[in-house]
Motif scaffolding. Structure first.
Motif, PDB file in Angstrom:
ATOM      1  N   TYR A  94       0.612  -1.042   0.153  1.00  0.00           N
ATOM      2  CA  TYR A  94      -0.454   0.462   0.137  1.00  0.00           C
ATOM      3  C   TYR A  94       0.720   1.514   0.220  1.00  0.00           C
ATOM      4  O   TYR A  94       1.902   1.351   1.026  1.00  0.00           O
ATOM      5  CB  TYR A  94      -0.728   0.170   0.881  1.00  0.00           C
ATOM      6  CG  TYR A  94      -2.308  -1.077   1.093  1.00  0.00           C
ATOM      7  CD1 TYR A  94      -3.272  -0.886   0.583  1.00  0.00           C
ATOM      8  CD2 TYR A  94      -1.931  -1.999   1.373  1.00  0.00           C
ATOM      9  CE1 TYR A  94      -4.749  -1.895   0.615  1.00  0.00           C
ATOM     10  CE2 TYR A  94      -3.203  -3.738   1.103  1.00  0.00           C
ATOM     11  CZ  TYR A  94      -4.366  -2.845   0.628  1.00  0.00           C
ATOM     12  OH  TYR A  94      -4.496  -3.941   1.150  1.00  0.00           O
ATOM     13  N   PHE A  95       0.293   2.503  -0.899  1.00  0.00           N
ATOM     14  CA  PHE A  95       0.881   3.497  -0.717  1.00  0.00           C
ATOM     15  C   PHE A  95       0.539   4.737  -0.907  1.00  0.00           C
ATOM     16  O   PHE A  95      -0.840   4.430  -0.730  1.00  0.00           O
ATOM     17  CB  PHE A  95       1.951   3.524  -2.334  1.00  0.00           C
ATOM     18  CG  PHE A  95       2.852   1.967  -2.325  1.00  0.00           C
ATOM     19  CD1 PHE A  95       4.490   2.679  -2.166  1.00  0.00           C
ATOM     20  CD2 PHE A  95       2.716   0.865  -2.783  1.00  0.00           C
ATOM     21  CE1 PHE A  95       5.491   1.698  -2.763  1.00  0.00           C
ATOM     22  CE2 PHE A  95       3.292   0.256  -2.987  1.00  0.00           C
ATOM     23  CZ  PHE A  95       4.749   0.520  -2.578  1.00  0.00           C
ATOM     24  N   VAL A  96       0.712   5.699  -0.391  1.00  0.00           N
ATOM     25  CA  VAL A  96      -0.109   7.591  -0.361  1.00  0.00           C
ATOM     26  C   VAL A  96      -0.131   7.449  -1.451  1.00  0.00           C
ATOM     27  O   VAL A  96       1.010   7.271  -2.561  1.00  0.00           O
ATOM     28  CB  VAL A  96       1.526   8.577   0.834  1.00  0.00           C
ATOM     29  CG1 VAL A  96       0.152   9.649   0.875  1.00  0.00           C
ATOM     30  CG2 VAL A  96       0.672   7.991   1.399  1.00  0.00           C
ATOM     31  N   SER A  97      -1.690   7.596  -1.865  1.00  0.00           N
ATOM     32  CA  SER A  97      -1.901   8.161  -3.592  1.00  0.00           C
ATOM     33  C   SER A  97      -1.046  10.150  -3.530  1.00  0.00           C
ATOM     34  O   SER A  97      -1.238  10.794  -2.654  1.00  0.00           O
ATOM     35  CB  SER A  97      -3.301   8.392  -3.024  1.00  0.00           C
ATOM     36  OG  SER A  97      -3.728   8.550  -4.361  1.00  0.00           O
ATOM     37  N   PRO A  98      -0.974   9.720  -4.701  1.00  0.00           N
ATOM     38  CA  PRO A  98      -0.186  10.563  -4.668  1.00  0.00           C
ATOM     39  C   PRO A  98      -1.193  12.430  -4.582  1.00  0.00           C
ATOM     40  O   PRO A  98      -1.464  13.389  -4.598  1.00  0.00           O
ATOM     41  CB  PRO A  98       0.137  10.762  -6.991  1.00  0.00           C
ATOM     42  CG  PRO A  98       0.050   9.531  -6.509  1.00  0.00           C
ATOM     43  CD  PRO A  98      -0.540   8.881  -5.576  1.00  0.00           C
ATOM     44  N   GLN A  99      -2.888  11.522  -5.301  1.00  0.00           N
ATOM     45  CA  GLN A  99      -3.900  12.730  -5.480  1.00  0.00           C
ATOM     46  C   GLN A  99      -4.595  13.259  -3.503  1.00  0.00           C
ATOM     47  O   GLN A  99      -4.838  14.135  -3.484  1.00  0.00           O
ATOM     48  CB  GLN A  99      -5.026  12.495  -6.007  1.00  0.00           C
ATOM     49  CG  GLN A  99      -4.949  12.358  -7.295  1.00  0.00           C
ATOM     50  CD  GLN A  99      -4.740  10.584  -7.791  1.00  0.00           C
ATOM     51  OE1 GLN A  99      -2.975  10.369  -7.428  1.00  0.00           O
ATOM     52  NE2 GLN A  99      -5.230  10.033  -8.246  1.00  0.00           N
ATOM     53  N   ALA A 100      -4.069  12.167  -2.723  1.00  0.00           N
ATOM     54  CA  ALA A 100      -3.375  12.256  -1.082  1.00  0.00           C
ATOM     55  C   ALA A 100      -3.921  13.778  -1.018  1.00  0.00           C
ATOM     56  O   ALA A 100      -4.312  13.925   0.420  1.00  0.00           O
ATOM     57  CB  ALA A 100      -3.577  10.998  -0.810  1.00  0.00           C
ATOM     58  N   LEU A 101      -2.731  13.589  -1.272  1.00  0.00           N
ATOM     59  CA  LEU A 101      -2.090  15.424  -0.538  1.00  0.00           C
ATOM     60  C   LEU A 101      -2.883  16.973  -0.946  1.00  0.00           C
ATOM     61  O   LEU A 101      -1.573  17.673  -0.925  1.00  0.00           O
ATOM     62  CB  LEU A 101      -0.588  15.145  -0.529  1.00  0.00           C
ATOM     63  CG  LEU A 101      -0.196  14.132   0.498  1.00  0.00           C
ATOM     64  CD1 LEU A 101       1.158  13.512  -0.279  1.00  0.00           C
ATOM     65  CD2 LEU A 101      -0.886  13.507   1.929  1.00  0.00           C
ATOM     66  N   SER A 102      -3.624  16.555  -1.965  1.00  0.00           N
ATOM     67  CA  SER A 102      -4.094  17.839  -3.163  1.00  0.00           C
ATOM     68  C   SER A 102      -5.359  18.440  -2.062  1.00  0.00           C
ATOM     69  O   SER A 102      -5.749  17.938  -0.778  1.00  0.00           O
ATOM     70  CB  SER A 102      -4.995  17.758  -3.736  1.00  0.00           C
ATOM     71  OG  SER A 102      -6.673  17.320  -3.642  1.00  0.00           O
ATOM     72  N   MET A 103      -4.839  19.985  -2.171  1.00  0.00           N
ATOM     73  CA  MET A 103      -5.634  21.303  -0.865  1.00  0.00           C
ATOM     74  C   MET A 103      -7.124  20.652  -0.958  1.00  0.00           C
ATOM     75  O   MET A 103      -7.330  20.547   0.183  1.00  0.00           O
ATOM     76  CB  MET A 103      -4.778  21.753  -0.963  1.00  0.00           C
ATOM     77  CG  MET A 103      -5.678  23.290  -0.695  1.00  0.00           C
ATOM     78  SD  MET A 103      -5.149  22.687   1.139  1.00  0.00           S
ATOM     79  CE  MET A 103      -4.250  24.046   1.629  1.00  0.00           C
TER      80      MET A 103
END
Length: 94
Positions: A63-72
């Motif tokens: 499992y990995f942190v999604s690149p979109q997860a950190l969008s404002m």
């Protein structure tokens, strides 16, 4: 530790910036051992995080942190679910 606690802990770590986009998360087995959680609790927490687009599962890799997860907008919605907007309020500085 139960699924809700694990979910909240990972969500808080995302909001606090402790987890970065693309960062690999601990394996299910590792979390079961280190957090004294049941297999079901870890899987449930990861499934919930995944369904919200915060993490991604890569078959055979983990499992990995999604690149979109950190969008404002996404983070604002998670931090302030009752808010309809992430725009700052304009108030005079007094």
């Amino acid at each position: 530790m139960n699924a809700a606690s694990l979910y909240e802990r990972f969500k808080a770590r995302l909001l606090d910036g402790e987890l970065m986009a693309g960062q690999r998360l601990p394996s299910i087995r590792k979390l079961v051992a280190s957090e004294q959680a049941s297999y079901h609790a870890v899987v449930s927490a990861y499934v919930r995080l995944s369904s919200e687009g915060l993490i991604e599962s890569h078959q055979g890799s983990g499992y990995f942190v999604s690149p979109q997860a950190l969008s404002m907008p996404r983070l604002c919605k998670l931090a302030l679910p009752s808010s309809n907007t992430c725009e700052p309020t304009s108030r005079p500085l007094a």
